[in-house]
Design an enzyme around this catalytic site. Structure first.
Site, PDB file in Angstrom:
ATOM      1  N   ASP A   2       0.840  -1.199   0.000  1.00  0.00           N
ATOM      2  CA  ASP A   2       0.000   0.000   0.000  1.00  0.00           C
ATOM      3  C   ASP A   2       0.884   1.262   0.000  1.00  0.00           C
ATOM      4  OD1 ASP A   2      -2.353   1.637   0.413  1.00  0.00           O
ATOM      5  OD2 ASP A   2      -1.801   1.732   2.533  1.00  0.00           O
ATOM      6  N   GLU A   4      -0.452   5.101   0.694  1.00  0.00           N
ATOM      7  CA  GLU A   4      -0.822   6.105   1.721  1.00  0.00           C
ATOM      8  C   GLU A   4      -0.805   5.461   3.107  1.00  0.00           C
ATOM      9  OE1 GLU A   4      -4.010   9.246   0.914  1.00  0.00           O
ATOM     10  OE2 GLU A   4      -4.418   7.707  -0.569  1.00  0.00           O
ATOM     11  N   SER A  85      -2.665   0.754  -4.640  1.00  0.00           N
ATOM     12  CA  SER A  85      -3.301   1.847  -3.922  1.00  0.00           C
ATOM     13  C   SER A  85      -4.736   2.042  -4.390  1.00  0.00           C
ATOM     14  CB  SER A  85      -2.500   3.138  -4.149  1.00  0.00           C
ATOM     15  OG  SER A  85      -3.204   4.242  -3.628  1.00  0.00           O
ATOM     16  N   LYS A 128      -7.198  -4.239  -4.882  1.00  0.00           N
ATOM     17  CA  LYS A 128      -5.967  -4.714  -4.232  1.00  0.00           C
ATOM     18  C   LYS A 128      -5.980  -6.235  -4.116  1.00  0.00           C
ATOM     19  CE  LYS A 128      -5.291  -0.549  -1.437  1.00  0.00           C
ATOM     20  NZ  LYS A 128      -4.550  -0.067  -0.264  1.00  0.00           N
ATOM     21  N   ASP A 147      -1.808  -0.868   5.917  1.00  0.00           N
ATOM     22  CA  ASP A 147      -2.028  -0.301   7.253  1.00  0.00           C
ATOM     23  C   ASP A 147      -3.499  -0.183   7.642  1.00  0.00           C
ATOM     24  OD1 ASP A 147      -2.496   1.768   5.339  1.00  0.00           O
ATOM     25  OD2 ASP A 147      -2.362   3.243   6.960  1.00  0.00           O
ATOM     26  N   ASN A 150      -8.994  -1.179   4.344  1.00  0.00           N
ATOM     27  CA  ASN A 150      -9.112  -1.522   2.921  1.00  0.00           C
ATOM     28  C   ASN A 150      -7.937  -2.365   2.422  1.00  0.00           C
ATOM     29  OD1 ASN A 150      -7.179   0.544   2.822  1.00  0.00           O
ATOM     30  ND2 ASN A 150      -7.892   1.284   0.827  1.00  0.00           N
TER      31      ASN A 150
END
Lengths: 196, 196
Positions: A2, A4, A85, A128, A147, A150
């Site tokens: 990921d 962000e 992402s 993802k 993190d 999602n």
């Protein structure tokens, strides 16, 4: 991996802080429907006269998380890396050079003739998880790093899932993955997963 | 995008020239079965005492094709790029830094305790075509670039296939794709395909 929260700060928070527009701080924690949230963001940007070049200028002043560039370099020296992402190519564009042009799978924003964001175009739903599955189908062993909520489906889909600096809420709800709190720990987890 | 012949010179030819071992110049043009060819190469390397560190040292002295690094940089600034090769991570390793750590899908060589190549491990058969199909399934539009017969299936699978500096033999047999003879032409073809 990921982006962000894992390599870069949260984009909408950065734009909210720079512009002082509190409404842009809302996340899926506040507005349950992602579609509703994105339409609200698009409307808010237009209301305040914030166009795509403004957003890109703001994000151009945002640094990757401390150590992120070095971690990503370490990872790419050892494994084929794809960044997964749910953000947008147009928002990631200001960071590409700093991240040394990694391969990114994400989505597109539509920008109208006046430079305003007019729509968001998801490449596919559940992108993802589907990307991890596709890599598995291509006979790769897979390690997924994320993190947030999602990211959980891709962590579950991968051969090895690793949580990186999750919020307390995620940490309480998702107990099945090893957790790393800094890039050094993350390197150890990745190395262990690759050798497993 | 394919690697050998498109971004880097042919590896086995480079090793053959450096070591003077003519047998390593054989290709699938000379030995029809890829398995037979690879077993012959592995045997030839062992017979001449050429180990993996020797091969990597030789390839470490080989430059990417003139303009390749700049072309790849141009491509990565505009599109998510995956390099698809039927070669091996162990042979590509000396070039990763020069190519700025792109994402590569290829295969592995097995190296024994003495440092000799002992086997080749294909991740899957028909890997290039399957990779393009996987990207299509992930709802990406796809552009495939290659130079040789083993690239044709991926060029056919992609939304847009482009031949880069094909041999006369390939050029005679494969007539359905646009052909680029230098990176400037290749940029034009990629731009046209992306806008189509």
């Amino acid at each position: 991996m990921d982006i962000e929260g894992c390599l870069l700060p949260e984009f909408w928070i950065a734009v909210a802080r720079d512009t002082g527009i509190k409404d842009l701080e809302l996340t899926t924690r506040d507005v349950e429907s992602y579609d509703e949230l994105m339409r609200f963001r698009i409307e808010t940007l237009r209301k305040h006269g914030i166009r795509m070049p403004d957003i890109q200028r703001i994000l151009g002043g945002v640094e990757p998380l401390a150590g992120a560039v070095e971690f990503l370099r370490w990872l790419r020296e050892r494994h084929p890396v794809i960044l997964l992402s749910d953000s947008y190519y147009e928002l990631l564009q200001p960071f590409l050079s700093a991240l040394e042009h990694p391969t990114i799978f994400c989505h597109h924003l539509e920008v109208d003739g006046d430079g305003y964001v007019s729509d968001y175009l998801l490449r596919q739903t559940d992108a993802k998880r589907k990307s991890i599955r596709a890599m598995g189908d291509l006979q790769f062993g897979t390690i997924a790093i994320g993190d947030a909520f999602n990211d959980v489906p891709m962590l579950q889909e991968a051969d090895h899932g690793i949580l990186y600096r999750p919020s307390n809420k995620v940490l309480d709800a998702v107990t099945e993955f090893p957790v790393a709190w800094d890039y050094e720990q993350l390197q150890s987890h990745v190395t262990a997963a690759a050798e497993a």
